[in-house]
Design a protein around this motif. Structure first.
Motif, PDB file in Angstrom:
ATOM      1  N   PRO A  75       0.841  -1.200   0.000  1.00 45.57           N
ATOM      2  CA  PRO A  75       0.000   0.000   0.000  1.00 45.57           C
ATOM      3  C   PRO A  75       0.881   1.257   0.000  1.00 45.57           C
ATOM      4  N   VAL A  76       0.425   2.291  -0.711  1.00 41.29           N
ATOM      5  CA  VAL A  76       1.219   3.505  -0.875  1.00 41.29           C
ATOM      6  C   VAL A  76       0.400   4.743  -0.518  1.00 41.29           C
ATOM      7  N   VAL A  77       1.017   5.624   0.271  1.00 42.52           N
ATOM      8  CA  VAL A  77       0.487   6.967   0.477  1.00 42.52           C
ATOM      9  C   VAL A  77       1.304   7.868  -0.432  1.00 42.52           C
ATOM     10  N   PHE A  78       0.657   8.453  -1.443  1.00 42.10           N
ATOM     11  CA  PHE A  78       1.319   9.383  -2.346  1.00 42.10           C
ATOM     12  C   PHE A  78       1.159  10.794  -1.795  1.00 42.10           C
ATOM     13  N   GLU A  84      -4.342  16.890  -7.406  1.00 42.59           N
ATOM     14  CA  GLU A  84      -4.716  15.594  -7.963  1.00 42.59           C
ATOM     15  C   GLU A  84      -5.738  14.868  -7.102  1.00 42.59           C
ATOM     16  N   THR A  85      -6.703  14.259  -7.745  1.00 46.14           N
ATOM     17  CA  THR A  85      -7.589  13.321  -7.070  1.00 46.14           C
ATOM     18  C   THR A  85      -7.213  11.904  -7.477  1.00 46.14           C
ATOM     19  N   ARG A  86      -6.416  11.827  -8.541  1.00 39.23           N
ATOM     20  CA  ARG A  86      -5.832  10.566  -9.007  1.00 39.23           C
ATOM     21  C   ARG A  86      -4.393  10.879  -9.400  1.00 39.23           C
ATOM     22  N   ILE A  87      -3.541   9.908  -9.243  1.00 38.09           N
ATOM     23  CA  ILE A  87      -2.158  10.089  -9.662  1.00 38.09           C
ATOM     24  C   ILE A  87      -1.852   9.045 -10.729  1.00 38.09           C
ATOM     25  N   GLU A  88      -1.427   9.532 -11.875  1.00 37.13           N
ATOM     26  CA  GLU A  88      -1.139   8.650 -13.001  1.00 37.13           C
ATOM     27  C   GLU A  88       0.278   8.113 -12.884  1.00 37.13           C
ATOM     28  N   THR A  89       0.417   6.979 -12.229  1.00 35.77           N
ATOM     29  CA  THR A  89       1.733   6.374 -12.055  1.00 35.77           C
ATOM     30  C   THR A  89       1.805   4.983 -12.642  1.00 35.77           C
ATOM     31  N   VAL A  98      -2.300  12.244  -0.218  1.00 34.93           N
ATOM     32  CA  VAL A  98      -2.279  13.241   0.852  1.00 34.93           C
ATOM     33  C   VAL A  98      -1.589  14.476   0.300  1.00 34.93           C
ATOM     34  N   ARG A  99      -2.253  15.593   0.439  1.00 37.92           N
ATOM     35  CA  ARG A  99      -1.704  16.855  -0.072  1.00 37.92           C
ATOM     36  C   ARG A  99      -0.813  17.529   0.959  1.00 37.92           C
TER      37      ARG A  99
END
Length: 116
Positions: A75-78, A84-89, A98-99
């Motif tokens: 699991p990852v906390v970006f 972003e509400t989604r991160i294209e990775t 988390v902002r």
């Protein structure tokens, strides 16, 4: 919540990394690896229960980090400074965004949702 957990932090700001380390230690994480900056080397042989990753630092490292985390279902906390509400990775596992600047509650909530 994080008792006996192993956590990877990828963050190029030393101040932010120290804040994250403090929160993780307070929550019981016992094995914390912190990487960041231009010479980042992700530990190849270690297994992590969770990762906290600045998305811009991770993108500078290339796709191999995200691929490895996905293959191992970590699991990852970006972390991001954007909207972003989604991160294209390409990462398809469980994740939270988390902002920055974040609060203790922001990170704890993300950890709880991922590991709860």
């Amino acid at each position: 919540m994080l008792s006996e957990k192993s956590v990877l932090i990828v963050e190029d700001s030393a101040l932010i990394a120290v804040d994250i380390e403090s929160i993780l230690a307070e929550l019981g994480a016992t094995d914390i690896a912190t990487e960041g900056g231009g010479e980042t080397r992700i530990p190849e042989s270690r297994r992590f229960d969770l990762a906290v990753i600045d998305i811009h630092t991770a993108s500078a490292l290339g796709d191999s980090l995200i691929e490895k985390l996905g293959q191992e279902s970590i699991p990852v906390v970006f972390l991001t400074t954007g909207d972003e509400t989604r991160i294209e990775t390409g990462y398809t596992g469980r994740s939270e965004i988390v902002r920055k600047p974040f609060t203790y509650e922001d990170l704890c909530g993300a950890f709880a949702r991922l590991l709860g």
